[in-house]
Design a protein around this motif. Structure first.
Motif, PDB file in Angstrom:
ATOM      1  N   TRP A  75      55.287  -3.096   4.162  1.00 14.89           N
ATOM      2  CA  TRP A  75      55.092  -2.730   2.347  1.00 14.89           C
ATOM      3  C   TRP A  75      55.042  -3.730   1.326  1.00 14.89           C
ATOM      4  CZ3 TRP A  75      58.942  -2.904  -1.439  1.00 14.89           C
ATOM      5  CH2 TRP A  75      59.688  -2.944  -1.225  1.00 14.89           C
ATOM      6  N   GLN A  76      55.319  -4.872   1.339  1.00 20.07           N
ATOM      7  CA  GLN A  76      55.713  -5.328   0.390  1.00 20.07           C
ATOM      8  C   GLN A  76      54.954  -7.489   0.880  1.00 20.07           C
ATOM      9  OE1 GLN A  76      57.023  -6.165   3.121  1.00 20.07           O
ATOM     10  NE2 GLN A  76      59.626  -6.158   2.921  1.00 20.07           N
ATOM     11  N   VAL A  77      54.632  -7.888  -0.754  1.00 18.28           N
ATOM     12  CA  VAL A  77      53.938  -9.300  -0.989  1.00 18.28           C
ATOM     13  C   VAL A  77      54.123  -9.894  -1.762  1.00 18.28           C
ATOM     14  CG1 VAL A  77      51.741  -7.537  -0.135  1.00 18.28           C
ATOM     15  CG2 VAL A  77      52.257  -7.891  -2.579  1.00 18.28           C
ATOM     16  N   ILE A  85      60.464  -7.264  -6.616  1.00 20.09           N
ATOM     17  CA  ILE A  85      60.055  -7.127  -5.246  1.00 20.09           C
ATOM     18  C   ILE A  85      58.434  -6.696  -5.867  1.00 20.09           C
ATOM     19  CG2 ILE A  85      60.060  -4.703  -4.677  1.00 20.09           C
ATOM     20  CD1 ILE A  85      59.868  -8.263  -2.323  1.00 20.09           C
ATOM     21  N   ILE A  86      57.179  -6.444  -4.660  1.00 23.64           N
ATOM     22  CA  ILE A  86      55.636  -5.925  -5.538  1.00 23.64           C
ATOM     23  C   ILE A  86      55.119  -5.588  -4.526  1.00 23.64           C
ATOM     24  CG2 ILE A  86      53.084  -7.204  -6.244  1.00 23.64           C
ATOM     25  CD1 ILE A  86      54.648  -9.128  -7.011  1.00 23.64           C
ATOM     26  N   VAL A  87      54.705  -4.136  -4.500  1.00 18.22           N
ATOM     27  CA  VAL A  87      53.705  -3.625  -3.328  1.00 18.22           C
ATOM     28  C   VAL A  87      53.540  -3.766  -3.182  1.00 18.22           C
ATOM     29  CG1 VAL A  87      53.565  -0.893  -2.858  1.00 18.22           C
ATOM     30  CG2 VAL A  87      55.768  -1.733  -3.733  1.00 18.22           C
ATOM     31  N   ASP A  88      52.874  -3.890  -1.970  1.00 13.64           N
ATOM     32  CA  ASP A  88      50.737  -4.097  -1.562  1.00 13.64           C
ATOM     33  C   ASP A  88      50.147  -2.889  -2.224  1.00 13.64           C
ATOM     34  OD1 ASP A  88      48.844  -3.870  -0.284  1.00 13.64           O
ATOM     35  OD2 ASP A  88      49.309  -5.333   0.994  1.00 13.64           O
ATOM     36  N   LYS A  89      49.530  -3.493  -2.712  1.00 17.91           N
ATOM     37  CA  LYS A  89      48.487  -2.362  -3.537  1.00 17.91           C
ATOM     38  C   LYS A  89      47.883  -1.816  -3.041  1.00 17.91           C
ATOM     39  CE  LYS A  89      50.899  -1.342  -7.875  1.00 17.91           C
ATOM     40  NZ  LYS A  89      51.478  -0.174  -8.404  1.00 17.91           N
ATOM     41  N   GLU A  90      47.151  -2.481  -2.050  1.00 15.04           N
ATOM     42  CA  GLU A  90      45.929  -2.026  -1.347  1.00 15.04           C
ATOM     43  C   GLU A  90      46.229  -0.818  -0.452  1.00 15.04           C
ATOM     44  OE1 GLU A  90      43.656  -4.656   0.900  1.00 15.04           O
ATOM     45  OE2 GLU A  90      43.353  -5.985  -1.497  1.00 15.04           O
ATOM     46  N   LYS A  91      48.178  -1.259   0.422  1.00 10.25           N
ATOM     47  CA  LYS A  91      48.036  -0.145   1.188  1.00 10.25           C
ATOM     48  C   LYS A  91      48.868   0.778   0.251  1.00 10.25           C
ATOM     49  CE  LYS A  91      48.729  -3.223   4.968  1.00 10.25           C
ATOM     50  NZ  LYS A  91      50.061  -3.045   6.177  1.00 10.25           N
ATOM     51  N   PHE A  92      48.885   1.063  -0.484  1.00 10.13           N
ATOM     52  CA  PHE A  92      49.672   1.673  -1.498  1.00 10.13           C
ATOM     53  C   PHE A  92      49.609   2.016  -3.408  1.00 10.13           C
ATOM     54  CE2 PHE A  92      52.882   0.162   2.134  1.00 10.13           C
ATOM     55  CZ  PHE A  92      53.630   1.650   2.709  1.00 10.13           C
ATOM     56  N   THR A 118      65.209 -15.032   4.384  1.00  7.85           N
ATOM     57  CA  THR A 118      64.612 -15.069   3.063  1.00  7.85           C
ATOM     58  C   THR A 118      63.532 -13.936   3.417  1.00  7.85           C
ATOM     59  OG1 THR A 118      63.960 -16.733   4.592  1.00  7.85           O
ATOM     60  CG2 THR A 118      65.511 -16.801   3.079  1.00  7.85           C
ATOM     61  N   LYS A 119      62.695 -14.244   4.408  1.00  7.73           N
ATOM     62  CA  LYS A 119      61.415 -13.357   5.406  1.00  7.73           C
ATOM     63  C   LYS A 119      61.719 -12.156   6.050  1.00  7.73           C
ATOM     64  CE  LYS A 119      58.477 -16.797   4.536  1.00  7.73           C
ATOM     65  NZ  LYS A 119      57.220 -18.203   5.234  1.00  7.73           N
ATOM     66  N   THR A 120      60.879 -11.464   5.848  1.00  4.97           N
ATOM     67  CA  THR A 120      61.074  -9.892   6.703  1.00  4.97           C
ATOM     68  C   THR A 120      60.265 -10.948   8.369  1.00  4.97           C
ATOM     69  OG1 THR A 120      59.121  -8.463   6.610  1.00  4.97           O
ATOM     70  CG2 THR A 120      60.497  -8.226   5.034  1.00  4.97           C
ATOM     71  N   CYS A 121      60.564  -9.484   9.434  1.00  6.10           N
ATOM     72  CA  CYS A 121      61.019 -11.050  10.406  1.00  6.10           C
ATOM     73  C   CYS A 121      59.009 -10.815  10.546  1.00  6.10           C
ATOM     74  CB  CYS A 121      60.524  -9.242  10.828  1.00  6.10           C
ATOM     75  SG  CYS A 121      62.447  -8.625  11.680  1.00  6.10           S
ATOM     76  N   ALA A 122      58.111  -9.666   9.782  1.00  4.89           N
ATOM     77  CA  ALA A 122      56.915  -9.719  10.193  1.00  4.89           C
ATOM     78  C   ALA A 122      56.137 -11.374   8.546  1.00  4.89           C
ATOM     79  CB  ALA A 122      55.942  -8.689   9.304  1.00  4.89           C
ATOM     80  N   GLY A 123      57.205 -11.924   8.143  1.00  7.12           N
ATOM     81  CA  GLY A 123      56.637 -12.509   7.203  1.00  7.12           C
ATOM     82  C   GLY A 123      56.493 -12.641   5.628  1.00  7.12           C
ATOM     83  N   ARG A 124      57.640 -11.178   5.413  1.00  9.94           N
ATOM     84  CA  ARG A 124      56.668 -10.501   3.539  1.00  9.94           C
ATOM     85  C   ARG A 124      58.032 -10.567   3.535  1.00  9.94           C
ATOM     86  NH1 ARG A 124      52.669  -7.301   3.720  1.00  9.94           N
ATOM     87  NH2 ARG A 124      50.938  -7.837   4.990  1.00  9.94           N
TER      88      ARG A 124
END
Length: 394
Positions: A75-77, A85-92, A118-124
Motif C-alpha cells: 500500500w506504500q510507495v 510514509i506515502i500511500v500509493d495513490k493509484e491503488k488508494f 529497511t524494506k517490506t517483504c515486497a520491497g516497499r
C-alpha cells in the motif's frame, strides 16, 4: 552506593513506565481478515478493501466475532521530505484515513502492515528509522491493528526492534493491536508477551501447495505448522497469543473435510482467526466453516487457554482445550486418508482436570449425545475431526 542504587531504581521504574504495550486489547484471539493470502501485492486496492468490509457484514462474519479488516503489504510507495510514509495513490486514491473511516462506518476495525526492516517483504519502504513517525501516522489515520513483518532486518535484534515499535505505538496514544510477524526465528513466545498482543510462531503457511501440491502436510502445510505448536501452550493467554499464521480456509486446494479440520485445530489452539479468502465469492461450505459459532466459542473462550495434545497414535491424535466454567473441548483428529473408528471410554482418555460428570455436545453437528458416563464408537472421516464440548453437569 545507596545514591547509585536509588537513581538506578528510579531509572528502571521510568523505563517500565515508558516501555509498555496497550493493555486490555486482544483479551481473546483477534478475528478478522487480511488481504495477503488471496490478493497478495498486485490485487490489493481501495475498492477491494471496501468490498471486503461490505462482504464481512453481508455474510455475517461480524456477527460471530470477525472485526479487523487488515491491508497487508504493497500500500506504500515512498516517504516525503518529512519522512512520512506515502500511500500509493493509484491503488488508494482516497488515502488511508478515508479508508479507515469507511471500515469504521461498518462497525469494523482497520488494520495495516509494515516491516521492522529497511524494506517490506515486497520491497516497499519499511519502518526502520521511522518508527515514531509511522506510529504517529497510523494513529492519525485511525488504525486499530498493525501487522509488523521481519524482512530486510539484517543485523537487527528482534527483541529491541519490536520493543521500539511497541513503545512508539504507545507514545502515539491510540490503542493499536500489535501483531509481530517475526516467524518464530527468535522464540518470541519466551519474551514477547510484554511486547506484542500476538506473535507468529512459524514461517508462512503454504497456500498453494508449492512443495508437493498438497497444503495438508508439506513443508509449510498447516499440519506441519500445527505440530510446531506442541509445547507452546504455556506461553499463550489473554492479551498475548501464539500465532500459527492466517487461515487457509477458502483459499487453497483443501477439501471440505480438511478445511473443517484446519479451522477446528486453530480454534483449539486459541489462535488468531484471520481469514484470507475472497469474502465476496466464498462457497457455502467455507462460509459455514468460518462462521461456526460453537467452534468460535471454543476459540474465544474467556479463560484464554491454548489447547494441547493429550494422545498421539501417529496419524490419529486427541487434543484438549480447557474452557471457562469447568468445560472442556476434546478433538479427535484423523490425519489419514482412510476413515478412523475409535471407541470412546472417557475414563480411559488422559484428560486433564476431568472430574465428575459432563454432558457431551458434538460441535459440528450441534447435537447433545449424552454424558461422559456412556461409552460409544465414533467414525472420523478422512482428514477430518470430531470435536466435543464437555459441559460440566452440576
Amino acid at each position: 552506593m545507596r545514591t547509585f542504587y536509588f537513581f538506578l531504581t528510579i531509572l528502571l521504574i521510568a523505563i517500565q513506565i515508558n516501555a509498555q504495550k496497550f493493555q486490555n486489547l486482544a483479551l481473546t484471539p483477534p478475528m478478522g481478515w487480511n488481504s495477503w493470502n488471496h490478493f497478495e501485492c498486485d490485487g490489493v486496492n481501495e475498492t477491494v478493501i471496501k468490498e471486503m468490509a461490505d462482504a464481512m457484514i453481508i455474510n455475517g462474519l461480524n456477527d460471530v466475532g470477525y472485526q479487523y479488516i487488515v491491508i497487508d503489504d504493497c500500500w506504500q510507495v515512498g516517504r516525503d521530505t518529512n519522512g512520512c510514509i506515502i500511500v500509493d495513490k493509484e491503488k488508494f486514491p482516497s488515502g488511508m484515513k478515508a479508508l479507515a473511516d469507511y471500515v469504521h462506518s461498518k462497525g469494523l476495525k482497520f488494520g495495516i502492515y509494515s516491516d521492522a526492516g529497511t524494506k517490506t517483504c515486497a520491497g516497499r519502504p519499511g519502518s526502520k528509522g521511522y518508527e515514531l513517525k509511522d506510529a504517529e501516522t497510523y494513529a492519525k489515520w485511525g488504525v486499530d491493528y498493525l501487522k509488523y513483518d521481519w524482512c530486510n532486518t539484517q543485523g537487527q535484534d528482534a527483541r529491541e526492534t519490536y520493543a521500539f515499535m511497541r513503545d512508539a505505538l504507545f507514545k502515539a496514544g491510540r490503542p493499536i493491536v500489535f501483531s509481530m510477524c517475526e516467524w518464530g526465528e527468535n522464540k518470541p513466545w519466551e519474551w514477547a508477551q510484554e511486547v506484542a498482543h500476538l506473535y507468529r510462531t512459524t514461517y508462512d503457511i503454504d497456500m498453494k501447495g508449492r512443495f508437493d501440491g498438497d497444503i495438508w502436510g508439506n513443508q509449510l502445510g498447516w499440519t506441519e505448522i500445527l505440530d510446531k505448536q506442541v509445547g507452546l501452550e504455556k506461553y499463550a493467554g489473554p492479551g498475548h497469543w501464539n500465532d500459527p499464521d492466517m487461515l487457509a480456509v477458502g483459499n487453497s486446494n483443501m477439501t471440505t473435510n480438511e478445511a473443517r479440520a484446519h479451522f477446528t485445530m486453530w480454534c483449539m489452539l486459541a489462535a488468531p482467526l484471520m481469514a484470507g479468502n475472497d469474502l465476496r465469492s466464498m462457497s457455502v461450505n467455507d462460509k459455514n466453516i468460518l462462521t461456526n459459532k460453537a467452534l468460535i466459542s471454543v476459540n474465544q473462550d474467556e479463560l484464554g487457554k491454548q489447547g494441547f495434545k493429550i494422545e498421539d497414535f501417529g496419524n490419529f491424535e486427541i487434543w484438549q482445550k480447557e474452557l471457562s466454567k469447568g468445560d472442556i473441548a476434546i478433538c479427535f483428529f484423523n490425519r489419514e486418508f482412510n476413515r478412523k473408528r475409535y471407541n470412546i471410554d472417557w475414563e480411559s482418555i488422559p484428560i486433564k482436570n476431568f472430574i465428575g460428570k459432563y454432558s457431551v455436545i458434538d460441535l459440528w453437528n450441534n447435537q447433545n449425545i449424552g454424558t461422559t458416563e456412556s461409552k460409544f464408537t465414533i467414525e472420523i472421516p478422512s482428514r477430518d475431526v470430531v470435536v466435543y464440548r464437555l459441559k460440566k453437569v452440576l
